[in-house]
Design an enzyme around this catalytic site. Structure first.
Site, PDB file in Angstrom:
ATOM      1  N   HIS A  59      54.553 -37.470 -38.168  1.00  0.00           N
ATOM      2  CA  HIS A  59      55.030 -36.102 -37.965  1.00  0.00           C
ATOM      3  C   HIS A  59      54.272 -35.142 -38.857  1.00  0.00           C
ATOM      4  O   HIS A  59      53.630 -35.533 -39.831  1.00  0.00           O
ATOM      5  CB  HIS A  59      56.545 -36.009 -38.125  1.00  0.00           C
ATOM      6  N   ASP A  95      55.401 -36.102 -47.935  1.00  0.00           N
ATOM      7  CA  ASP A  95      56.210 -36.162 -46.710  1.00  0.00           C
ATOM      8  C   ASP A  95      56.019 -34.908 -45.882  1.00  0.00           C
ATOM      9  O   ASP A  95      56.642 -33.876 -46.178  1.00  0.00           O
ATOM     10  CB  ASP A  95      57.678 -36.327 -47.107  1.00  0.00           C
ATOM     11  N   GLU A 120      60.454 -33.575 -37.034  1.00  0.00           N
ATOM     12  CA  GLU A 120      61.009 -34.875 -37.434  1.00  0.00           C
ATOM     13  C   GLU A 120      62.103 -34.674 -38.459  1.00  0.00           C
ATOM     14  O   GLU A 120      63.132 -35.345 -38.439  1.00  0.00           O
ATOM     15  CB  GLU A 120      59.901 -35.763 -38.012  1.00  0.00           C
ATOM     16  N   GLU A 121      61.860 -33.718 -39.376  1.00  0.00           N
ATOM     17  CA  GLU A 121      62.783 -33.550 -40.498  1.00  0.00           C
ATOM     18  C   GLU A 121      64.189 -33.164 -40.047  1.00  0.00           C
ATOM     19  O   GLU A 121      65.169 -33.448 -40.735  1.00  0.00           O
ATOM     20  CB  GLU A 121      62.240 -32.514 -41.488  1.00  0.00           C
ATOM     21  N   ASP A 128      54.857 -42.228 -41.539  1.00  0.00           N
ATOM     22  CA  ASP A 128      55.515 -40.960 -41.879  1.00  0.00           C
ATOM     23  C   ASP A 128      54.818 -40.475 -43.149  1.00  0.00           C
ATOM     24  O   ASP A 128      53.741 -39.894 -43.091  1.00  0.00           O
ATOM     25  CB  ASP A 128      57.015 -41.229 -42.056  1.00  0.00           C
ATOM     26  N   HIS A 185      61.409 -34.100 -50.722  1.00  0.00           N
ATOM     27  CA  HIS A 185      62.053 -32.946 -50.063  1.00  0.00           C
ATOM     28  C   HIS A 185      62.322 -31.769 -51.007  1.00  0.00           C
ATOM     29  O   HIS A 185      63.230 -30.986 -50.765  1.00  0.00           O
ATOM     30  CB  HIS A 185      63.371 -33.355 -49.382  1.00  0.00           C
TER      31      HIS A 185
END
Ligand SMILES: *[C@@H]1O[C@H](CO)[C@@H](O)[C@H](O)[C@H]1NC(C)=O
Ligand SMILES: *[C@@H]1O[C@H](CO)[C@@H](O)[C@H](O)[C@H]1NC(C)=O
Ligand SMILES: *[C@@H]1O[C@H](CO)[C@@H](O)[C@H](O)[C@H]1NC(C)=O
Ligand SMILES: *[C@@H]1O[C@H](CO)[C@@H](O)[C@H](O)[C@H]1NC(C)=O
Ligand SMILES: *[C@@H]1O[C@H](CO)[C@@H](O)[C@H](O)[C@H]1NC(C)=O
Length: 725
Positions: free
Chosen positions: A367, A377, A414-415, A443, A527
């Site tokens: 993603h 990420d 995706e998140e 990922d 994140h």
């Protein structure tokens, strides 16, 4: 932040451990070598493995680092112009590698934060004492190269959190697991009407919120405990890898897979769509407001919570205040207002047509959307995907054509809940079900040292073989195999029942053999605003050799699946794996009125079929070695189809009981932690319910689930045999 030009333009080959200098002599030699090689390849068309070795030798840490730097210049959340810009970047790189690329758009339901506030009082109303209104801001640090774009980072929030206000005494619930709420109940702590404070780290955040709501909480606040995310003695970013005191982990709280307004079908423009009220009633989004907060804010709240002292394993690390359970007297007043929108998201694809079997697909996916800068990420994965694409482009230039079609997929949203991949899989379900050979997911490509892979078990053997061809990026005198498998015999390849990334729709909805891989694992700045290029360069992958190793491994697995005449699938390891997991559940239900005999019988059938198809393949290969024998291409194709379709047989049209989107009866998510992978999830769910109700009906239901799984395994055996009854 290092500027582009400061990255040395060295070509480093992780595979061959050769460094090609800039000197003209070396370039001349390389040209001569390439000419010889092209000549060699054109006269021996069957030497696909030569191309595969060449693919490994093309590795380049400088280009992968450049892609990462470009992709992480700004925060790029799904549905924003910044993420449309990363899509344009990906399209440009693919096109400039001569790979035909295109985008597929969906309109999907996403939420962004409009308003937030969190006010703490040391005492409940009417005499609350001096209140503290948290600023909920992640701080820039002196010299932060992202200071100019820090304001583009979204305010910290939980996607799909319920909009509204809630106030109540604060209560501490450890990691927010079911067992944590059970422990609170046992301690006589009633969280009804409270604002629950839980810490991140053991289960999916959406399940924390759900458990808090089910326990009666009015709202939930989830904090990053320095004990778990502080960097473990190595310090906080930018000095160490740990989460800064103001750092906040944002993320989704969706309980579904894909767009919650189109459960089970694709979010194409103008399609049928659930209303906001239907979504709210569905349980796919949380029923209470919530906010994520920093370690510093979490500690401030804990200091105001009185009552019983929490158990040792509920406490914080060194320097933390004493954690108590509450509820109160500390009192929290939380508001969250979300902007509910229907923006357009963009999946990007590149397709390399197969020469002999264009209607068989090997898919690689990653993603692109990130919560913030997303260096780990997911941009490390996107950079690796682009590195693979560029190497494929180079192979094409010297004559390589894959036997089967290769599709590079770059997913969006995706998140928010695996949305881009899920909508596309739902839209193309029957095409994929009849044509997809395998799906290979990355990922985050890199968050640190230590290679990890998960797969459906017919791919285990291929993964081991591929890892023998790739150098260990952290020790060039050994292979990835040696650092990964040989150094840790107890380590098993993981399984893909969890809902952690874009493989979910492929495995759990359609039954496509799949792989997921990463260097590292959990990392402290996950994140948060600090997941940026500086963190990656300092702590995640200082030389970008791990990125290169992921690209090499990922591409090699894809090449073998796309090029080999016989699909490199081994169902004998699938049968062993099924046997092992069946035994675990049987032990779990020991002494109960359930027999696993039907399941064991079906596994035996599968094992027999797996051995047989292996022998049939060997026979076809042996005949090929004898003189004047031409392999019948239809026979090869028929055998490959059986290998490809056997995984599909593990899916069941009715799906898992109570969560029908999940069709796979062997692998699915744990009901209490969506990140967790369960084997035989239907049986597992049924055993758990039967254990708590202990009625004969509930045990009959367990037996029914055993029978269902057994029937699926038998279907897979029939497909492998290629014979109907
Ligand atoms: C918890 O508190 C709520 C409201 O304050 C009350 O209705 C409920 O009965 C209490 N539960 C227990 C187990 O005491
Ligand atoms: C919570 O805060 C809001 C303002 O942010 C205020 O209107 C409301 O009265 C407060 N609620 C309680 C119970 O303190
Ligand atoms: C590197 O690999 C070699 C060969 O497996 C091993 O002997 C050596 O101890 C490794 N070095 C480190 C630092 O792990
Ligand atoms: C070995 O593998 C297990 C399971 O994957 C893992 O938990 C453990 O940390 C690994 N040990 C080492 C030394 O890598
Ligand atoms: C690539 O690797 C070489 C050494 O193998 C190193 O000198 C160089 O700095 C690396 N490039 C990047 C961008 O890290």
């Amino acid at each position: 932040m290092p500027r582009l030009a400061e990255i040395p333009l060295l070509t480093h080959s992780a595979a061959a451990a050769t460094t090609i200098t800039r000197s003209a002599i070396a370039r001349l030699l390389l040209t001569a070598f390439t000419i010889l090689l092209v000549f060699h390849l054109t006269i021996s068309p069957s030497s696909k493995s030569t191309y595969h070795s060449l693919f490994l030798s093309f590795s380049n840490n400088a280009t992968v680092a450049r892609h990462l730097l470009a992709l992480t210049r700004r925060p790029h959340v799904a549905g924003t112009p910044a993420n449309a810009a990363t899509a344009a970047y990906v399209l440009t790189v693919l096109s400039s590698s001569s790979l035909p690329a295109h985008s597929v758009l969906y309109d999907v339901f996403l939420t962004y934060p409009l308003g937030r506030s969190l006010i703490l009082s040391p005492f409940p109303p009417p005499s609350p004492g001096p209140t503290l209104a948290f600023d909920l801001v992640q701080e820039i640090y002196p010299g932060d190269p992202y200071a100019d774009v820090a304001k583009e980072v979204l305010p910290t929030f939980h996607a799909y959190a319920r909009s509204g206000a809630a106030a109540g005494p604060a209560a501490y619930a450890n990691y927010g697991r079911l067992e944590d709420f059970a422990a609170l109940r046992a301690a006589g702590v009633n969280v009804t009407g409270a604002v629950v404070l839980a810490r991140y780290g053991k289960i999916y955040r959406g399940d924390i919120i759900k458990n808090a709501k089910d326990a009666g909480a009015a709202a939930a606040v989830v904090f990053t405990d320095a004990k778990d995310y502080g960097g473990g003695g190595r310090g906080r970013f930018p000095e160490g890898p740990g989460m800064p005191a103001s750092g906040v982990q944002v993320g989704t709280t969706s309980q579904g897979v894909g767009d919650p307004t189109t459960p089970g079908w694709a979010s194409t423009r103008g399609c049928e769509r659930w209303s906001a009220a239907e979504v709210a009633a569905s349980g796919l989004v949380p029923g209470i407001p919530s906010l994520p907060v920093s370690a510093r804010d979490g500690e401030a709240i804990l200091k105001t919570i009185g009552g019983q002292v929490a158990a040792d394993d509920w406490q914080g690390g060194e320097g933390a205040p004493l954690y108590r359970l509450g509820p109160g007297p500390g009192f929290l007043n939380l508001t969250y207002i979300g902007d509910e929108t229907l923006p357009t998201i963009q999946n990007v694809f590149a397709v390399i047509q197969g020469e002999e079997e264009p209607d068989r697909y090997v898919l690689l996916g990653n993603h692109r959307d990130a919560w913030t800068f997303g260096a780990v990420d997911p941009s490390s994965g996107t950079a690796a995907l682009l590195e693979v694409a560029q190497r494929f482009g180079k192979l094409q230039k010297i004559g390589w054509r894959p036997r089967r079609t290769i599709i590079l997929c770059n997913w969006d949203a995706e998140e928010y809940g695996l949305i881009g991949s899920t909508e596309w899989v739902e839209e193309n379900r029957e095409m994929l079900a009849s044509r997809a050979v395998a799906y290979l997911n990355v990922d985050c490509a890199v968050s640190g040292p230590g290679f990890q892979a998960s797969a459906t078990p017919q791919l285990d053997e291929l993964l081991k073989q591929a890892s023998e061809k790739v150098r260990d990026p952290d020790n060039s005198s050994q292979t990835l195999y040696e650092s990964w498998i040989a150094s840790n015999y107890s380590s098993l390849i993981g399984r893909l029942g969890g809902r952690g990334s874009d493989f979910a729709a492929f495995v759990q909805h359609v039954g496509v053999p799949s792989v997921d891989m990463i260097f590292g694992g959990g990392y402290p700045v996950y994140h948060s605003m600090y997941d940026d290029f500086v963190w990656m360069e300092k702590f995640g992958d200082p030389m970008f050799h791990r990125h290169v190793a992921v690209a090499s491994f990922w591409g090699l697995v894809a090449l073998r699946l796309a090029d080999e005449e016989f699909l490199p699938f081994n169902y004998i390891s699938y049968a062993s794996e099924l046997q092992r997991s069946a035994k675990i559940l049987e032990d779990d239900a020991l002494g109960m009125p359930v027999t696993f005999a039907p399941l064991y019988k079906s596994i035996k059938e599968l094992k027999k079929a797996a051995t047989e198809i292996d022998n049939q393949r060997k026979a076809l290969e042996r005949n090929f070695l004898s003189l004047n024998w031409r392999k019948d291409p239809l026979k090869v194709r028929e055998l490959n189809d059986r290998l490809m379709m056997a995984e599909r047989a593990f899916t069941d049209r009715d799906g898992l009981f109570g969560r029908e989107w999940y069709k796979h009866l062997i692998y699915g998510p744990s009901t209490h932690n969506s990140y967790g992978s369960k084997s035989y999830p239907g049986i597992d769910d049924a055993i758990e319910k039967a254990k708590s109700s202990n009625t004969s009906d509930s045990w009959s239901f367990v037996q029914h689930e055993v029978w269902r799984a057994a029937r699926a395994v038998t279907q897979a055996a029939l497909v492998l045999n290629g014979k109907f009854t």
